[in-house]
Design an enzyme around this catalytic site. Structure first.
Site, PDB file in Angstrom:
ATOM      1  N   ASP A  50     -70.711  12.125  47.368  1.00 26.40           N
ATOM      2  CA  ASP A  50     -71.015  13.263  46.080  1.00 26.40           C
ATOM      3  C   ASP A  50     -69.993  13.083  46.097  1.00 26.40           C
ATOM      4  O   ASP A  50     -68.591  13.771  46.217  1.00 26.40           O
ATOM      5  CB  ASP A  50     -71.283  14.958  45.991  1.00 26.40           C
TER       6      ASP A  50
ATOM      7  N   SER B 185     -68.076   3.755  31.593  1.00 22.15           N
ATOM      8  CA  SER B 185     -67.572   4.942  29.801  1.00 22.15           C
ATOM      9  C   SER B 185     -68.685   4.760  29.244  1.00 22.15           C
ATOM     10  O   SER B 185     -69.856   5.070  29.636  1.00 22.15           O
ATOM     11  CB  SER B 185     -66.319   4.275  29.782  1.00 22.15           C
TER      12      SER B 185
ATOM     13  N   TYR C 284     -69.629  15.547  26.265  1.00 18.38           N
ATOM     14  CA  TYR C 284     -70.055  14.547  26.830  1.00 18.38           C
ATOM     15  C   TYR C 284     -68.656  13.397  26.705  1.00 18.38           C
ATOM     16  O   TYR C 284     -67.847  12.820  26.665  1.00 18.38           O
ATOM     17  CB  TYR C 284     -70.996  14.445  26.248  1.00 18.38           C
TER      18      TYR C 284
ATOM     19  N   LYS D 114     -65.224  10.870  28.484  1.00 20.18           N
ATOM     20  CA  LYS D 114     -65.526   9.956  28.729  1.00 20.18           C
ATOM     21  C   LYS D 114     -64.311   8.938  27.584  1.00 20.18           C
ATOM     22  O   LYS D 114     -63.806   8.005  28.305  1.00 20.18           O
ATOM     23  CB  LYS D 114     -66.986   9.115  27.657  1.00 20.18           C
TER      24      LYS D 114
END
Ligand SMILES: NC(=O)c1ccc[n+]([C@@H]2O[C@H](COP(=O)([O-])OP(=O)(O)OC[C@H]3O[C@@H](n4cnc5c(N)ncnc54)[C@H](OP(=O)(O)O)[C@@H]3O)[C@@H](O)[C@H]2O)c1
Length: 231
Positions: free
Chosen positions: A58, A137, A153, A157
């Site tokens: 994880d 990315s 989001y 990135k």
């Protein structure tokens, strides 16, 4: 001479496609996933026992990363791929209405984890001969593209691009190239059924572009086909 790659999020989507393609061409893969013992990855690992090493990981957990590192016991890694990622909620991603708890969760997976994993497995990469760390990315992190929407989001990135470029400069003198990629718009759970390309096409392009990359490409941000993307 087969290379050893380590892929995070190797149980589905682009990570599984990368693993399948690398095994097909004869490389070895440390296939890291939260649950590497079920589904398609488990089947692949059972079919290719010598080529696939399932590794429980994880990427958001320091303890899990430490346990995975101990399990690898210093095994050399030629190419480390930070692939695991999270899009976040489909709603409340706007700049006028943002789910801040989800934003934190997305940063855990997309921003902190790639640096945590790169730091933890740096000795393994230093012990290998490939000396490459790639992070998946997204073009959505490009500020130069005049972005709108999906602030959760997109910002994750953009942030991982910055984090990995700073990391790339820190490991430059160790001759480790640090690479950032947009994988295309890919038909996975994240990309959706209407996306442009199949996971296998993205994986094939990424592998060919990573193969052809070295220190001359460190700290580049490119597509799966090797075209430069504006920061
Ligand atoms: N698909 C696209 O069009 C597209 C476009 C641009 C960029 N990307 C990027 O490409 C990468 C792969 O995306 P994908 O399309 O293959 O997505 P996906 O099908 O949704 O798969 C995401 C992967 O990340 C793993 N993951 C999430 N949280 C994790 C954690 N805490 N620890 C370990 N693994 C974790 C998932 O594992 P579980 O099964 O355990 O959840 C899964 O293996 C991501 O970084 C994504 O942002 C994708």
């Amino acid at each position: 001479m087969p290379q050893t790659w380590m892929i995070t999020g190797a149980n589905r989507g682009i990570g599984l496609a990368l693993t399948m393609e690398l095994v097909r061409r004869g490389d070895h893969v440390v296939a890291a996933a939260r649950d590497p013992w079920g589904g398609a990855l488990a089947e692949l690992a059972a079919e290719h026992v010598a080529a696939v090493t399932p590794l429980e990981l994880d990427v958001t957990s320091d303890d899990s990363v430490a346990a995975a590192k101990a399990a690898l016991a210093g095994r050399p890694i030629d190419v480390l791929v930070n692939n695991a990622g999270l899009y976040g909620p489909r709603d409340r991603q706007g700049a006028l209405d943002t789910d801040f708890d989800a934003w934190r969760e997305v940063f855990e997976v997309n921003v902190y984890a790639p640096l945590r994993v790169a730091q933890a497995f740096l000795p393994n990469v230093e012990a290998g001969s490939g000396r490459k760390i790639a992070t998946i990315s997204s073009r959505m992190g490009s500020i130069g593209g005049n972005p709108s929407g999906s602030v959760v989001y997109r910002s994750s990135k953009a942030a991982v691009n910055m984090a990995m470029v700073v990391f790339g400069n820190a490991v430059r003198e160790h001759n480790i190239s640090v690479l950032l990629f947009h994988p295309g718009w890919v038909r996975t759970e994240m990309g959706g059924g209407g996306a442009d390309i199949a996971p296998s096409e993205s994986a094939g392009g990424l592998i060919a572009t990573i193969d052809a990359s070295g220190m001359a490409q460190t700290n580049s941000f490119r597509t799966w086909q090797g075209e430069t993307i504006p920061w």
